[in-house]
Scaffold this motif. Sequence first.
Motif, mmCIF file in Angstrom:
data_model
loop_
_atom_site.group_PDB
_atom_site.id
_atom_site.type_symbol
_atom_site.label_atom_id
_atom_site.label_comp_id
_atom_site.label_asym_id
_atom_site.label_seq_id
_atom_site.Cartn_x
_atom_site.Cartn_y
_atom_site.Cartn_z
ATOM 1 N N LEU A 1 -49.603 -2.074 -127.223
ATOM 2 C CA LEU A 1 -49.421 -0.923 -126.508
ATOM 3 C C LEU A 1 -50.090 -1.099 -125.322
ATOM 4 N N ILE A 2 -49.450 -0.759 -124.116
ATOM 5 C CA ILE A 2 -49.959 -0.735 -122.709
ATOM 6 C C ILE A 2 -50.132 0.923 -122.284
ATOM 7 N N ASN A 3 -51.531 0.746 -121.911
ATOM 8 C CA ASN A 3 -51.877 2.049 -121.188
ATOM 9 C C ASN A 3 -52.241 1.759 -119.883
ATOM 10 N N PHE A 4 -51.607 1.927 -118.910
ATOM 11 C CA PHE A 4 -51.792 1.889 -117.481
ATOM 12 C C PHE A 4 -53.045 2.411 -116.913
ATOM 13 N N GLN A 5 -53.472 3.420 -117.523
ATOM 14 C CA GLN A 5 -54.671 4.356 -117.165
ATOM 15 C C GLN A 5 -56.106 3.718 -117.467
ATOM 16 N N THR A 6 -55.894 3.016 -118.525
ATOM 17 C CA THR A 6 -57.142 2.402 -119.137
ATOM 18 C C THR A 6 -57.392 0.999 -118.962
ATOM 19 N N MET A 7 -56.078 0.388 -118.780
ATOM 20 C CA MET A 7 -56.231 -1.099 -118.542
ATOM 21 C C MET A 7 -55.909 -1.449 -117.079
ATOM 22 N N THR A 8 -56.706 -2.776 -116.816
ATOM 23 C CA THR A 8 -56.387 -3.309 -115.547
ATOM 24 C C THR A 8 -55.366 -4.363 -115.747
ATOM 25 N N SER A 9 -54.919 -4.873 -114.419
ATOM 26 C CA SER A 9 -53.833 -5.684 -114.568
ATOM 27 C C SER A 9 -54.318 -7.039 -115.177
ATOM 28 N N THR A 10 -55.436 -7.307 -115.134
ATOM 29 C CA THR A 10 -55.894 -8.483 -115.743
ATOM 30 C C THR A 10 -55.843 -8.432 -117.254
ATOM 31 N N ILE B 1 -43.043 -2.997 -109.732
ATOM 32 C CA ILE B 1 -44.460 -3.215 -109.608
ATOM 33 C C ILE B 1 -45.036 -1.991 -110.125
ATOM 34 N N THR B 2 -45.899 -1.965 -111.003
ATOM 35 C CA THR B 2 -46.698 -0.789 -111.753
ATOM 36 C C THR B 2 -48.209 -0.799 -111.428
ATOM 37 N N LYS B 3 -48.619 0.169 -111.046
ATOM 38 C CA LYS B 3 -49.838 0.299 -110.846
ATOM 39 C C LYS B 3 -50.800 0.591 -111.932
ATOM 40 N N CYS B 4 -51.929 -0.371 -111.842
ATOM 41 C CA CYS B 4 -52.864 -0.213 -113.266
ATOM 42 C C CYS B 4 -54.050 0.480 -112.847
ATOM 43 N N ASP C 1 -45.474 -12.562 -124.626
ATOM 44 C CA ASP C 1 -44.293 -13.435 -124.615
ATOM 45 C C ASP C 1 -43.496 -13.623 -125.774
ATOM 46 N N GLN C 2 -44.159 -13.285 -127.114
ATOM 47 C CA GLN C 2 -43.519 -13.486 -128.225
ATOM 48 C C GLN C 2 -42.588 -12.526 -128.528
ATOM 49 N N LYS C 3 -41.301 -12.660 -128.973
ATOM 50 C CA LYS C 3 -40.034 -11.575 -129.664
ATOM 51 C C LYS C 3 -40.937 -10.365 -130.233
ATOM 52 N N TYR C 4 -41.553 -10.706 -131.278
ATOM 53 C CA TYR C 4 -42.253 -9.715 -132.039
ATOM 54 C C TYR C 4 -43.403 -8.867 -131.526
ATOM 55 N N PHE C 5 -44.185 -9.568 -130.413
ATOM 56 C CA PHE C 5 -45.179 -9.060 -129.801
ATOM 57 C C PHE C 5 -45.040 -8.600 -128.390
ATOM 58 N N LEU C 6 -43.711 -8.104 -127.965
ATOM 59 C CA LEU C 6 -43.525 -7.711 -126.553
ATOM 60 C C LEU C 6 -44.490 -6.617 -126.374
ATOM 61 N N LEU C 7 -45.155 -6.535 -125.248
ATOM 62 C CA LEU C 7 -45.773 -5.457 -124.764
ATOM 63 C C LEU C 7 -44.831 -4.058 -124.801
ATOM 64 N N ARG C 8 -45.477 -2.960 -124.699
ATOM 65 C CA ARG C 8 -44.762 -1.679 -125.053
ATOM 66 C C ARG C 8 -45.326 -0.516 -124.292
ATOM 67 N N ILE D 1 -53.654 -6.780 -118.953
ATOM 68 C CA ILE D 1 -52.468 -6.507 -119.233
ATOM 69 C C ILE D 1 -51.895 -7.982 -119.308
ATOM 70 N N TRP D 2 -52.227 -8.820 -118.125
ATOM 71 C CA TRP D 2 -51.767 -10.158 -117.959
ATOM 72 C C TRP D 2 -52.420 -11.011 -119.375
ATOM 73 N N ASN D 3 -53.707 -10.726 -119.652
ATOM 74 C CA ASN D 3 -54.164 -11.448 -120.779
ATOM 75 C C ASN D 3 -53.424 -11.249 -122.196
ATOM 76 N N LYS D 4 -53.037 -10.035 -122.241
ATOM 77 C CA LYS D 4 -52.280 -9.874 -123.504
ATOM 78 C C LYS D 4 -50.949 -10.363 -123.598
ATOM 79 N N TYR D 5 -50.405 -10.550 -122.257
ATOM 80 C CA TYR D 5 -49.050 -11.134 -122.241
ATOM 81 C C TYR D 5 -49.277 -12.625 -122.665
ATOM 82 N N ARG D 6 -50.183 -13.318 -122.078
ATOM 83 C CA ARG D 6 -50.495 -14.748 -122.122
ATOM 84 C C ARG D 6 -50.853 -14.825 -123.624
#
Length: 364
Positions: free
Chosen positions: A238-247, A308-311, A258-265, A249-254
């Motif tokens: 789960l992604i919260n752009f108000q509390t998470m930085t772009s880094t 492009i989403t503001k974090c 990128d896995q089908k079951y764990f796509l960021l939401r 979110i990028w770290n979660k993605y890496r």
Amino acid sequence: MTTVFKAFKHTKLFKHCISNHLYKSTAAIPNPPYKVLFFGSDKFALVCLQKLYQDLLSPEHPIVSRLEVVYLPQSKGQELAVQKFAQKAKLPIHEWKQIQNVEEFDVGVVVSFGKLIPRSLIKSFPCKMINVHGSLLPALRGAAPIARAIEAGHKETGVTVIQIKPSHFDHGKVLAQSKPVTISDQTFAFETYEKLATIGAELCIEVLTDLPSKLANAREQDQSGVTQAPRLTLNDTLINFQTMTSTDIWNKYRAFGDQKYFLLRCMFQEQMVKLAEIKQCSESQARVVAEDALPGQVFFHVPTKTLITKCKSGYIGCTKLIIQSKVILAQDFKNGYLQRELKKGKTVFFTACEPIKTTAKQTS
């Protein structure tokens, strides 16, 4: 030293006691080859099993004279790599909790198994049980050490082989540890996973080759360096752009996004959105974001066809999404949802999801 003890130490009984003690402390663990019972499930464990199997097939059997496999019953989303390989290689297999003739084996090898081994089973192996773990213990104890290392932005990790200790995961004495393996900010979990699986297999062979010495020189883990790597759940996506930085979110993605079951939401107008393809944002892409933009506000970069989403700080890009179970490109989201709202004079936001009620899913 008393006169009585001085006299006793020269007796046959004293010499027998000392001899017997030395046998139990050193010679009790024989040199290889060993009869090995392997416990594993996924592809990380498979690499180690294949290494042991290669040794079994060698004419000299320098390390493994017998090899059998314990597998977990199939459950949703679980990898069956170890079980499939064992069946193809015609290795005898045992379902977990239905193991037979454990007393016939010398040593147990556990890799990415995910079950706490009972004390009685551990004691059944005269040459102990060892575990190959995907971190530099005591850091990242738990079921998901590789994913958690990348999610946390660690710059390095590694592999540790420990002696299994009853009643606890990843608490045993260290038998061997790899050199640190570098993690760059572009490294994905699957790359580290493959690299550590190979290192872990080699380290396992190294330990079994010199097991008596490794056990005799095992060292306790430094409790001051303990960190945890709990199982992944959908709530980790789960992604919260108000509390998470772009880094963040990028770290979660890496790490797992990128896995089908764990796509960021996240959410868009009360609909769950899965971010199927995420990109780091370049300086030119960031220029499309309004100066007064709020975290979660969505823009579109035309040249690269990227949302492009503001974090909380920084910006993150997305080129592919899933809405209502349908995969759409960022361009399609812009042509439909984004333009429709902009024509109404509204701004578009991705917002945070409510926590998801789900069972935990394990990963390495």
